[in-house]
Design an enzyme around this catalytic site. Structure first.
Site, PDB file in Angstrom:
ATOM      1  N   GLN A 117      -8.929   7.882 -13.353  1.00 18.93           N
ATOM      2  CA  GLN A 117      -9.460   6.695 -12.333  1.00 18.93           C
ATOM      3  C   GLN A 117     -10.223   7.290 -11.250  1.00 18.93           C
ATOM      4  O   GLN A 117     -11.150   6.779 -10.831  1.00 18.93           O
ATOM      5  CB  GLN A 117      -8.307   6.182 -11.857  1.00 18.93           C
ATOM      6  CG  GLN A 117      -8.495   5.019 -11.055  1.00 18.93           C
ATOM      7  CD  GLN A 117      -7.426   4.023 -11.032  1.00 18.93           C
ATOM      8  OE1 GLN A 117      -7.085   3.227 -11.752  1.00 18.93           O
ATOM      9  NE2 GLN A 117      -6.654   4.010  -9.788  1.00 18.93           N
ATOM     10  N   GLU A 145     -14.186   2.148  -4.642  1.00 15.67           N
ATOM     11  CA  GLU A 145     -13.940   3.095  -3.610  1.00 15.67           C
ATOM     12  C   GLU A 145     -15.158   3.858  -3.220  1.00 15.67           C
ATOM     13  O   GLU A 145     -15.115   4.930  -2.500  1.00 15.67           O
ATOM     14  CB  GLU A 145     -12.957   4.004  -3.999  1.00 15.67           C
ATOM     15  CG  GLU A 145     -11.624   3.313  -4.322  1.00 15.67           C
ATOM     16  CD  GLU A 145     -10.271   3.893  -4.352  1.00 15.67           C
ATOM     17  OE1 GLU A 145     -10.617   5.290  -4.625  1.00 15.67           O
ATOM     18  OE2 GLU A 145      -9.469   3.390  -4.765  1.00 15.67           O
ATOM     19  N   ASP A 156      -7.026  11.609  -9.945  1.00 18.17           N
ATOM     20  CA  ASP A 156      -6.080  10.636 -10.146  1.00 18.17           C
ATOM     21  C   ASP A 156      -6.194  10.127 -11.366  1.00 18.17           C
ATOM     22  O   ASP A 156      -7.076   9.255 -11.535  1.00 18.17           O
ATOM     23  CB  ASP A 156      -6.334   9.652  -8.990  1.00 18.17           C
ATOM     24  CG  ASP A 156      -5.407   8.488  -9.051  1.00 18.17           C
ATOM     25  OD1 ASP A 156      -4.287   8.480 -10.091  1.00 18.17           O
ATOM     26  OD2 ASP A 156      -5.423   7.347  -8.538  1.00 18.17           O
ATOM     27  N   GLU A 197      -2.689  13.530  -9.257  1.00 18.15           N
ATOM     28  CA  GLU A 197      -2.108  12.294  -9.137  1.00 18.15           C
ATOM     29  C   GLU A 197      -1.599  11.531 -10.372  1.00 18.15           C
ATOM     30  O   GLU A 197      -2.453  11.407 -11.162  1.00 18.15           O
ATOM     31  CB  GLU A 197      -2.658  11.467  -8.353  1.00 18.15           C
ATOM     32  CG  GLU A 197      -2.122  10.254  -7.507  1.00 18.15           C
ATOM     33  CD  GLU A 197      -2.963   9.314  -6.690  1.00 18.15           C
ATOM     34  OE1 GLU A 197      -2.855   8.098  -6.802  1.00 18.15           O
ATOM     35  OE2 GLU A 197      -3.800   9.856  -6.064  1.00 18.15           O
ATOM     36  N   ASP A 244       2.144   8.476  -7.188  1.00 17.90           N
ATOM     37  CA  ASP A 244       1.583   7.068  -6.293  1.00 17.90           C
ATOM     38  C   ASP A 244       2.390   6.127  -7.062  1.00 17.90           C
ATOM     39  O   ASP A 244       3.683   5.730  -6.644  1.00 17.90           O
ATOM     40  CB  ASP A 244       0.352   7.285  -6.840  1.00 17.90           C
ATOM     41  CG  ASP A 244      -0.179   5.822  -6.196  1.00 17.90           C
ATOM     42  OD1 ASP A 244       0.420   5.301  -5.358  1.00 17.90           O
ATOM     43  OD2 ASP A 244      -1.280   5.362  -6.731  1.00 17.90           O
ATOM     44  N   LYS A 249       1.326   4.745   0.837  1.00 13.81           N
ATOM     45  CA  LYS A 249       0.487   3.438   0.924  1.00 13.81           C
ATOM     46  C   LYS A 249       1.088   2.463   1.529  1.00 13.81           C
ATOM     47  O   LYS A 249       2.190   2.050   1.188  1.00 13.81           O
ATOM     48  CB  LYS A 249      -0.107   3.132  -0.637  1.00 13.81           C
ATOM     49  CG  LYS A 249      -1.063   3.911  -1.228  1.00 13.81           C
ATOM     50  CD  LYS A 249      -1.469   3.456  -2.705  1.00 13.81           C
ATOM     51  CE  LYS A 249      -2.614   4.058  -3.327  1.00 13.81           C
ATOM     52  NZ  LYS A 249      -2.385   3.760  -4.600  1.00 13.81           N
ATOM     53  N   ARG A 300      -6.464   1.642  -0.191  1.00 11.57           N
ATOM     54  CA  ARG A 300      -6.040   1.104  -1.668  1.00 11.57           C
ATOM     55  C   ARG A 300      -7.873   0.745  -2.038  1.00 11.57           C
ATOM     56  O   ARG A 300      -8.558   0.753  -1.308  1.00 11.57           O
ATOM     57  CB  ARG A 300      -5.438  -0.208  -1.244  1.00 11.57           C
ATOM     58  CG  ARG A 300      -3.927   0.012  -1.002  1.00 11.57           C
ATOM     59  CD  ARG A 300      -3.156   0.645  -1.830  1.00 11.57           C
ATOM     60  NE  ARG A 300      -3.150   0.550  -3.385  1.00 11.57           N
ATOM     61  CZ  ARG A 300      -2.123   0.048  -3.745  1.00 11.57           C
ATOM     62  NH1 ARG A 300      -0.732  -0.411  -3.175  1.00 11.57           N
ATOM     63  NH2 ARG A 300      -1.973  -0.191  -5.055  1.00 11.57           N
ATOM     64  N   SER A 301      -7.812   0.368  -3.086  1.00 13.01           N
ATOM     65  CA  SER A 301      -9.170   0.045  -3.677  1.00 13.01           C
ATOM     66  C   SER A 301      -9.724  -1.278  -3.169  1.00 13.01           C
ATOM     67  O   SER A 301     -10.912  -1.145  -2.855  1.00 13.01           O
ATOM     68  CB  SER A 301      -9.377  -0.083  -5.175  1.00 13.01           C
ATOM     69  OG  SER A 301      -8.131  -1.102  -5.705  1.00 13.01           O
ATOM     70  N   LYS A 339      -6.601  10.416   1.546  1.00  6.82           N
ATOM     71  CA  LYS A 339      -7.538  10.088   0.360  1.00  6.82           C
ATOM     72  C   LYS A 339      -8.095   8.505   1.134  1.00  6.82           C
ATOM     73  O   LYS A 339      -7.326   7.416   0.993  1.00  6.82           O
ATOM     74  CB  LYS A 339      -6.669   9.599  -0.815  1.00  6.82           C
ATOM     75  CG  LYS A 339      -7.291   9.941  -2.088  1.00  6.82           C
ATOM     76  CD  LYS A 339      -6.103   9.553  -3.219  1.00  6.82           C
ATOM     77  CE  LYS A 339      -6.519   8.452  -3.872  1.00  6.82           C
ATOM     78  NZ  LYS A 339      -5.627   8.080  -5.170  1.00  6.82           N
TER      79      LYS A 339
END
EC number: 4.2.1.11
Length: 433
Positions: free
Chosen positions: A167, A209, A246, A291, A318, A343, A372-373, A394
């Site tokens: 990802q 992102e 990730d 991740e 995560d 998060k 977050r995205s 991040k």
């Protein structure tokens, strides 16, 4: 007393064009806090619930009017008149009023927006920058550091419409002496990566992102392109810039077969084979952080991966831990991973977020603060990273203002704090001190 006099909720739009919850908390004396809840694309199954309306006639069912109504009615009635400077009490009132294990009555998006807005209002009433107020809430007043960025410059998986399974491919500008310099290095590598991809005939459109989202032949090719971009920018991979990934492995894990199926490469792996696949990548490239290198439910796989890679590689949970102290505690006891991704909206309040960071640090785990995205211009995570001295953040690539807003806030904070907030660089990463 920083008395709450009014709470307002509204539906706004996030960086993906989907609705999210924004909250305002007003105090006596005219102090106001404003905050918005982010939203994830690849989500852990044990995350606190993001409440959506499900009304297909509005926003394809993704409206958040129910959550907004909870802010304007039940939550507002419960917290008006209370002291905003008692963050733990405000958060607990909302959690108790919701009454569910996963905040599914009001939605974590409603509770979190109010929680963060409350902290901002309380900080304003005390005449403190948000990072300083967070440090006080954290029990570490005046203790700050600037975080090492993990910059997501190639997007795959659920964050992009391409054939790359992993990802996020990220760079860490570890050769920088300051956050500002780290941002500059990241920007230079990002622009050189655009040239590298263009020269190879690849698309340079960006994902959620802000990283590029080309159809590459393999995950290894993504790393090779980044290596070339780092060198073109005049830096040395492994010395000036290190790499992080990730995997978001839950997104390509087949629960029926127990295999990790990387369709982009036409390959599948058992749990242990996938760990050794990652181990080979770490031998070829200076990858210092991975991740979600296993499915969130594959704890045996994570234990094996921690045994194989954990001494030299930061293994970040995560979807594995979802910023939840109960799950993190179990992971610590079983020796699973050695770092947690933080998060806000996975757990749904500032108080619970701070508890997860503290638990991780007390156990010798690192804590990586994350966006977050689906984001907004809200840059609270920048203040969280500095105020908890987490050491790593991040928050996406070097494009899209929803990502850049966080870097710009960090630049401002670094300017304000000077040498009171050291930039730790690679020392902040587990296994690299």
């Amino acid at each position: 007393m920083a008395k709450i006099v009014k709470v307002i909720g509204r539906e706004i739009i996030d960086s993906r064009g989907n609705p999210t919850v924004e909250a305002e908390v007003h105090l006596e004396g005219g102090f106001v806090g404003l905050a918005a809840a982010p939203s994830g694309a690849s989500t852990g199954s044990r995350e606190a619930l993001e409440l959506r309306d499900g009304d297909k006639s509005r926003f394809l069912g993704k409206g958040v009017l129910k959550a907004v109504s909870a802010v304007n009615n039940e939550i507002a009635q419960a917290v008006v008149g209370k002291d905003a400077s008692n963050q733990a009490e405000i958060d607990q009132i909302m959690i108790d009023l919701d009454g569910t294990d996963n905040k599914s009555k009001f939605g974590a998006n409603a509770i979190l927006a109010v929680s963060l807005a409350n902290a901002k209002a309380a900080a304003a009433s005390k005449g403190l920058p948000l990072y300083a107020y967070i440090a006080e809430l954290n029990g570490t007043p005046g203790q700050y550091s600037m975080p090492l960025p993990m910059m997501n410059i190639i997007n795959g998986g659920e964050h992009a419409d391409n054939n790359v399974d992993i990802q996020e491919f990220m760079i860490q500008p570890v050769g920088a002496k300051t956050l500002r310099e780290a941002v500059r290095i990241g920007s230079e590598v990002f622009h050189n990566l655009a040239k590298v991809l263009k020269a190879k005939g690849y698309n340079t459109a960006v994902g959620d992102e802000g990283g590029f989202a080309p159809n590459l032949g393999s995950n290894a090719e993504a790393l090779a392109c980044i290596k070339e971009a780092v060198e073109k920018a005049g830096y040395t991979l492994g010395k000036d810039v290190t790499l992080a990934m990730d995997c978001a492995s839950s997104e390509f894990y087949n629960k029926e077969t127990g295999k990790y199926e990387m369709k982009g490469e036409g390959r599948s792996f058992t749990s242990q084979e996938f760990t050794h696949y990652l181990e080979e990548l770490c031998k070829q490239y200076p990858i210092v952080s991975i991740e979600d290198g296993q499915d969130e439910s594959d704890w045996d796989g994570f234990a094996y991966q921690t045994k194989v890679l954990g001494d030299n590689v930061q293994l970040v949970g995560d979807d594995l831990f979802v910023t939840n102290t109960k799950i993190l505690k179990e992971g610590i006891e079983k020796g699973i991973a050695n770092s947690i991704l933080i998060k806000f909206n996975q757990i749904g309040s500032l108080t619970e977020t701070l508890a997860a960071i503290k638990m991780a640090k007390d156990a010798g785990y690192t804590a990586v603060i994350s966006h977050r995205s689906g984001e907004t211009e809200d840059a609270t995570i920048a203040d969280l990273a500095v105020g908890t001295a987490a050491g790593q953040i991040k928050t996406g690539s070097m494009s899209r203002s929803d990502r850049v807003a966080k870097y710009n806030q960090l630049i401002r904070i670094e300017e304000a704090l000077g040498d009171k907030a050291p930039f730790l660089g690679l020392k902040a990463v587990k296994g690299q001190a």
